[in-house]
Structure formats: structure tokens, C-alpha cells
Design an enzyme around this catalytic site. Sequence first.
Site, PDB file in Angstrom:
ATOM      1  N   LYS A  73      42.009   8.003  35.823  1.00  0.00           N
ATOM      2  CA  LYS A  73      41.319   6.174  37.009  1.00  0.00           C
ATOM      3  C   LYS A  73      41.254   5.221  36.093  1.00  0.00           C
ATOM      4  CE  LYS A  73      37.881   7.211  39.223  1.00  0.00           C
ATOM      5  NZ  LYS A  73      36.978   6.746  37.803  1.00  0.00           N
ATOM      6  N   THR A  75      42.644   4.298  33.515  1.00  0.00           N
ATOM      7  CA  THR A  75      43.916   4.302  32.716  1.00  0.00           C
ATOM      8  C   THR A  75      44.995   3.053  33.990  1.00  0.00           C
ATOM      9  OG1 THR A  75      43.518   6.485  31.645  1.00  0.00           O
ATOM     10  CG2 THR A  75      46.078   5.202  31.206  1.00  0.00           C
ATOM     11  N   ARG A  96      32.692   0.503  33.617  1.00  0.00           N
ATOM     12  CA  ARG A  96      31.059   1.096  33.102  1.00  0.00           C
ATOM     13  C   ARG A  96      31.383   1.026  31.044  1.00  0.00           C
ATOM     14  NH1 ARG A  96      30.390   5.562  36.470  1.00  0.00           N
ATOM     15  NH2 ARG A  96      33.042   6.022  35.572  1.00  0.00           N
ATOM     16  N   LYS A 107      35.000  15.120  27.507  1.00  0.00           N
ATOM     17  CA  LYS A 107      35.895  14.139  27.193  1.00  0.00           C
ATOM     18  C   LYS A 107      36.181  13.430  26.084  1.00  0.00           C
ATOM     19  CE  LYS A 107      36.167  11.052  30.765  1.00  0.00           C
ATOM     20  NZ  LYS A 107      35.768   9.950  32.176  1.00  0.00           N
ATOM     21  N   ALA A 275      28.433   8.744  38.928  1.00  0.00           N
ATOM     22  CA  ALA A 275      28.581   8.460  39.941  1.00  0.00           C
ATOM     23  C   ALA A 275      28.469   9.431  40.979  1.00  0.00           C
ATOM     24  CB  ALA A 275      30.079   7.977  40.267  1.00  0.00           C
ATOM     25  N   PHE A 303      34.277   8.696  39.077  1.00  0.00           N
ATOM     26  CA  PHE A 303      34.956   9.868  39.787  1.00  0.00           C
ATOM     27  C   PHE A 303      35.559   9.484  41.383  1.00  0.00           C
ATOM     28  CE2 PHE A 303      30.933  12.162  37.844  1.00  0.00           C
ATOM     29  CZ  PHE A 303      32.051  12.723  37.175  1.00  0.00           C
ATOM     30  N   PHE A 384      53.696  11.849  35.654  1.00  0.00           N
ATOM     31  CA  PHE A 384      54.157  12.858  34.680  1.00  0.00           C
ATOM     32  C   PHE A 384      54.951  12.598  34.575  1.00  0.00           C
ATOM     33  CE2 PHE A 384      49.791  13.021  34.677  1.00  0.00           C
ATOM     34  CZ  PHE A 384      48.824  13.115  34.130  1.00  0.00           C
ATOM     35  N   TRP A 412      49.970   4.590  31.445  1.00  0.00           N
ATOM     36  CA  TRP A 412      49.837   5.296  29.900  1.00  0.00           C
ATOM     37  C   TRP A 412      50.807   5.055  29.288  1.00  0.00           C
ATOM     38  CZ3 TRP A 412      51.080   8.934  26.487  1.00  0.00           C
ATOM     39  CH2 TRP A 412      49.854   9.144  25.823  1.00  0.00           C
TER      40      TRP A 412
END
Length: 559
Positions: A73, A75, A96, A107, A275, A303, A384, A412
Site C-alpha cells: 500500500k 509503495t 505516517r 516488517k 490503524a 491496514f 507481480f 515497485w
Amino acid sequence: MAYKSDIQIAQETPMENIRKIAEKAGIDEKYLELYGNYKAKVDFALLKDNAEKPDGKLILVTAISPTPAGEGKTTVTVGLSDGLQKIGKNVMVALREPSLGPVFGVKGGAAGGGYAQVVPMEDINLHFTGDMHAIGAANNLLAAMVDNHIYQGNALGLDPRKITWRRCVDMNDRQLRFVVDGLGGKANGTPREDGYDITVASEIMAILCLAKGPADLKQKLASIIVGYTYDDKPVTAGQLNAQGAMAALLKDALKPNLVQTLEHTPAFVHGGPFANIAHGCNSILATRTARKLADYVVTEAGFGGDLGAEKFLDIKCRMAEMHPDAVVVVATIRALKHHGGVAKADLTKENLAALEKGLPNLLQHVDNMKNVYGLPVVVAINAFVTDSKAELDLVEQRCRELGVRVALTEVWEKGGEGGKLLAEEVVRLCEEETPQFRFSYEDDLSIAEKIEAVATKVYRADGVDFLPVAQKQLAQLEALGFSRMPVCIAKTQYSFSDDPTKLGAPKGFKITVRNLKVSAGAGFIVALTGEIMTMPGLPKVPAAERIDIDDNGVISGLF
């Protein structure tokens, strides 16, 4: 092409001096407080001095319910901003700040990924400009003043068993969830049960992100309820005369942080409430300032759409008196197949049956944004190489049936170039469609009715069960006059339900509220559901084990 990690890409991409980024954003140098060459705080006066300027379009990026396969998200948010810049738009991104908990926990970093990142990536993921530490200091100053008040005679009659204000630390540390402190004799305080939250779950974090300026910050801090007296009267930070010192600690933290993307798009990175246990959005000040500077502002909420986006729309938009012009819902084929029951190891194989089974999760998030909140929506499929044409066609077909377009993104791998299709669709939505924005509940409902509205409209639950403790708290909060506040539902991020194992779009469930508390300073009621906790723990193999620094000061392992 050899694989490069996010941190390698960030370290190899030259940054521009932050003065140049500020100039690009239309920020005069007199408003800048420099933190080296690549970071700066922006003075509040900038927003005040630009108050008459029209607001730019606001684009909210949200996603399907998170999975171990990842959705990307942040990215996509960064890549969309760079894509808008690529097609000639004046744009800023507002994000954020990462918490050290997830950085060293699961992460390993939260500044985007690949060629769609905000930089300096290591600084943003670690101490940055010190905002998190300031929030923790203000939180713990108040905690110290609460216990000192009791030690010095307890003139307000605080019941040590009814203190609701907890200490905090910005790290995943399950050992601190529940503690007993004040031990060691009379000179060391009053023994009582206590506990720690992660800093991003502190009400101070929510207040920082919802404050409209220094005066509003101080007023909100004074309204914090720290506990209750022996006869159940609330005691506030204002009664302890703590708000001035707390505001002083937060003086610089309240100012938005200016950085840049890898493609030098100006970016505000400011505030970081989770969140799943808080409201999950960057600061009102950063968003408002960005909208005065840019024609398009891209922001995200944490999220899935049932958590960050719901709270962005029902809490932040209500308090800031604004709403998005368009919403992007991010998904991946892999994650949708996971919602359809496929194990992580098998997600690269084409599986139309599993995709069909997982698609209701995406469709429910899309339907919520479009039909519950009345907002124009586009679905961004984060591509992907393993995605098959048949799988992509199926997603597009199902979204088209809801009247929503799909844009394939390759940010990406390609940065802004890979986000141009999405950027063009976002511009079309902003120019051709008019939001019919509405909240999922109105102010005049009771607290229980607001929780039930979110549960039934957004989660699609059959209703809400309030445990006996929560029922008692409901009655107390209503009696104290807090019923007009919005609700902030703390819930697992992995499911629409409060059970993380119920993937997809589950039916036939109820939400269980076990605890309710008022964040009177932030201005909302927190409802704790299921097994949600305000202090996470580290996983079996934390990301911290992979993070290192060499003799030249180069950090590795931040993904």
C-alpha cells in the site's frame, strides 16, 4: 537484473537537498527548520499564511485486508505520487512515520519499497526527527505526574485501581503489557497494577495527529482522562496542570516533516498511529498544509479499508471537515489467492478458483468506499511477474460489475513510470466524478449504535455483543456525556471480523466488544474487540536479527 533490496535501492539513489525539494513544493526557506541536508520541519505559519489558497484534490489510498503475501500500500501510494508527477501534475504525498516496533519486529521498514520509496529511508525508519521520542516523553511525563500526585497526598482523590493512563515505549515488548510498580517501600511510590502501550497507541499520538495547531494541542492534552476518583469522577491532565509541559515537549513534534521520494516528489511524513488500535492516519496539519501547496495530495490510511480508511473517513474527515476526492484500493493477485485459502508457498501458481474465492474481500472493501461512503474508487493491482492474464482479467471483470475500473501498477519495479496508468485514472476520477461523501454513522447516535453501524455496514457483521464489563463502561461513558464522539474500533487487521482466521469476506459472525474507554483528548471512544492488544510482541525471528551497520555507518537489513 540482479535483485536489490529496498535499502540498497534507497542508498544508491541520489537525493536532492531538502531546500530544493522545499522550493519545488513552493515552501519559502523562512518556514524551514533543517535537520541536515535531507530532512526539515515546516513551521505552522506556512499553513496560516496560505489559508486563502484553494485546497488541492485529496486521494486516499487503502487496501484489502492484509496477508503474509503483502499488498504494498505504501509503495503504491508513493508510486502513484511519482506517477502523477510524471504526467505533469503538481503533487505531494502525505504519509505516517514508521514505529520502531514493526521496524524491529515483523516488517523491517515502512517507507515504501523498490523504486517507490520515501527517503532518507534509514532515518525515516529509525529516529527520524525525534517525533516518536517526544510523544513518548510527553506520555510518560503525564504518567509520572499521576503517580507523584498520589504520592504527594492525592488531593484529587484518584483511585489507584482506576488509573487508565499507561506508560509507553516505542518497541514491541510483551513483557511490559502488565506490570506492578511502586514497589520497594513508601519512598518509592504507591504499589499498583500498571502497564505499557506501544508509543503509537498512546493517546498523545492520536492527539498530535488530530490537533489543528499549538492551542488546539494544549486544549486536547488538558482533556485527557488519566483515571477516576473513588466515586467514579474522571480526573484529567488539566487538573494535574500537566498540559503546558506536555505541549512544550511536543512543540517541534507537531510540525510536519518534509522529505522526498526517490523521484524527488515532495513528501510530508508526520505522525504514526496504528490503524488496528488507533485511527491510523498522518496528521491533519500535514494533510492540510500539503493541500495548500499541491494540486493533488496522495495520502494513505493503515491496514485495510475496514480499519485505516474507515477511521480516516469517520474520525479524521469529521474532525478536519474534509473528505477525499477519490479512493484507491490496493490489492495483489497473490494476496487475494491467500484470502481464497492458498498457502503462502503456492501463491505464485495460477489458481482461478482460489482467486474467485478470495475476491469477495476486495469487492467488499470497494463496495464500502463506493456505496457506504459515496466516494469514487479505482482498484490498483500491484503487479507481480507471476500474475497470469486470466487472473488479472478475472479481477477486472468482477470490479467492472461493481462499476469500478482497475489499473495495473508496476511501481515497485519502475517507480513513477509504473504508476502512470493509475495516475491517469485518479485524475479522471477527480475531474469527472463528484464525491457524494457521507459518514457511516451520524453524531447523534449512541456509542453502541455507532459501533453497531460500523460493524454491520463496513464489516458486514450480524451485530455486536458487548461483554458485561463493556456494558457497564457504555453506561458510564454515556452518563459522562461522551456519546457524541466518534468511535475508534480496535480490531484485528487480518479479517473483517474480530477473528484473524476468518479470511475473505466472512458472513454469519458478530463482533465482541470486551472493553471501552474514552480518549477524551483525542476526541473518540476506543472499543477493544476480540484479542486485540495495545502492546505487540516480537515474532520468533524478529527483523532486528537481520539489521546491522558497517564500519562506514551504512545500515543494512531494513528490507
